[in-house]
Design an enzyme around this catalytic site. Structure first.
Site, short mmCIF file in Angstrom:
data_model
loop_
_atom_site.label_atom_id
_atom_site.label_comp_id
_atom_site.label_asym_id
_atom_site.label_seq_id
_atom_site.Cartn_x
_atom_site.Cartn_y
_atom_site.Cartn_z
N HIS A 1 0.82 -1.21 0.00
CA HIS A 1 0.00 0.00 0.00
C HIS A 1 0.86 1.26 0.00
O HIS A 1 1.65 1.48 0.92
CB HIS A 1 -0.87 -0.03 1.25
CG HIS A 1 -1.82 1.10 1.40
ND1 HIS A 1 -1.88 1.89 2.52
CD2 HIS A 1 -2.76 1.59 0.55
CE1 HIS A 1 -2.82 2.79 2.38
NE2 HIS A 1 -3.37 2.64 1.19
N HIS B 1 -0.77 10.94 -1.93
CA HIS B 1 -2.05 10.52 -1.35
C HIS B 1 -2.94 11.69 -0.96
O HIS B 1 -4.10 11.75 -1.35
CB HIS B 1 -1.82 9.63 -0.12
CG HIS B 1 -3.10 9.23 0.53
ND1 HIS B 1 -3.69 9.97 1.54
CD2 HIS B 1 -3.93 8.18 0.30
CE1 HIS B 1 -4.82 9.39 1.89
NE2 HIS B 1 -4.99 8.30 1.17
O1 G3P Z 1 -6.11 0.82 -1.99
C1 G3P Z 1 -6.90 1.12 -0.91
C2 G3P Z 1 -6.54 2.37 -0.21
O2 G3P Z 1 -5.42 2.96 -0.78
C3 G3P Z 1 -7.63 3.33 -0.13
O3 G3P Z 1 -7.43 4.26 0.86
O4 G3P Z 1 -6.85 6.47 1.67
O5 G3P Z 1 -5.10 4.76 1.53
O6 G3P Z 1 -5.98 5.77 -0.54
P1 G3P Z 1 -6.28 5.36 0.87
CA CA Z 2 -4.81 4.68 -2.24
#
Ligand code: G3P
Ligand code: CA
Length: 288
Positions: free
Chosen positions: A39, A81
């Site tokens: 992630h 992000h």
């Molecule tokens: O891929 C799932 C996740 O990235 C969604 O939440 O806020 O980390 O982009 P966020």
């Molecule tokens: Ca994401």
């Protein structure tokens, strides 16, 4: 991507088939380990959404990474992000008069000056916010696979088409790369648009839609990618009982699972993939 295990849910699917108009019956293949997706890169171990984070995932042996794309003031796509640069860069020091430091208020050249690593730790001082082009080249070099999230698309009209153009320019829309690519968003409209523009691209809707709405989502999205706090075994089974736009069972990746207990729990539900800041922890907990 992996084929889900539905043997344990065959009875449920029989019931679901009566309830869901677009439900397709699928054979029950053998269980498989869920895919592990790093992630924002391996973001527990390197600053999120930097080249260092995708390299760290690669060094740890993970080929799937998830990252977020947004747009600068002068129309360049960058990997970040938050809607603002404040949390993950030194923008407040370099540009103290520019609050609230929105990505969309800075040019690519201004963003290229920022340190996106020091906030995480001294070892990463000088890491940069990558452009989408820089990022795609690094993922390509590493032979990695990509879940690319179009973040905050309401702020960036046309970002779907622009993202696809860059991916095409970088050679990621040919048959070999299409197997390595998912484009996802919290905006169902954005996912619908990506599917309409490039039907061959695999897509994912982020969130946990009502079961009644899933058949409609399955007309343009191959995946429903939900927070692990919101899903159940029956929700996973309901997703798997539907057929996505490419004639395959709808899939589910779940996020952001960073501990072994929850990784084992969602793996037992039969999720197709687990998105995690700690891919090593999830691998250890779930890979047979
Ligand atoms: O891929 C799932 C996740 O990235 C969604 O939440 O806020 O980390 O982009 P966020
Ligand atoms: Ca994401």
């Amino acid at each position: 991507m992996r084929v889900r295990a539905v043997a344990a849910t065959t009875a449920f699917m029989g019931a679901a088939a009566l309830l869901l108009p677009n439900t397709a019956a699928h054979a029950a293949p053998a269980a498989d380990n869920p895919l592990v997706v790093a992630h924002r890169g391996a973001s527990a171990y390197a600053p999120e959404n930097t080249l260092a984070a995708v390299d760290r995932a690669d060094e740890m042996g993970f080929d799937w990474v998830e990252n977020d794309v947004q747009r600068t003031k002068d129309g360049r796509l960058v990997i970040l992000h938050d809607a603002t640069l404040a949390r993950t860069t030194d923008v407040e020091e370099l540009y103290p008069e520019r609050a609230p430091w929105n990505v969309a208020d800075f040019t690519a050249a201004e963003i290229a000056r920022l340190d996106a690593g020091s906030w995480f730790g001294g070892d990463y001082a000088g890491a940069r916010v990558p452009t989408l082009e820089q990022y795609m080249r690094r993922v390509s070099r590493n032979h990695q696979k990509l879940v690319l999230e179009i973040k905050n698309p309401q702020l960036y009209p046309g970002i779907e088409q622009q993202t696809l153009k860059v991916l095409g320019n970088e050679g990621w829309l040919g048959p070999a790369h299409l197997r390595k690519l998912v484009i996802q968003s919290f905006s169902a409209d954005t996912v619908r648009r990506v599917h309409a523009l490039r039907p061959a691209v695999k897509t994912g809707v982020l969130g946990t839609p009502d079961i009644a709405d899933l058949p409609e989502y399955a007309t343009f999205s191959d995946q429903i990618n939900s927070s692990y706090t919101t899903i159940s075994e029956s929700y996973v089974a309901t997703i798997h009982a539907l057929e996505g736009p490419h004639g395959k069972p709808l899939e589910i990746l779940t996020w952001t699972v960073n501990d072994a207990d929850n990784a084992r729990r969602v793996a037992a539900y039969g999720v197709d993939g687990i998105i995690t800041n700690k891919p090593d922890v999830v691998r250890e907990a779930t890979q047979n």
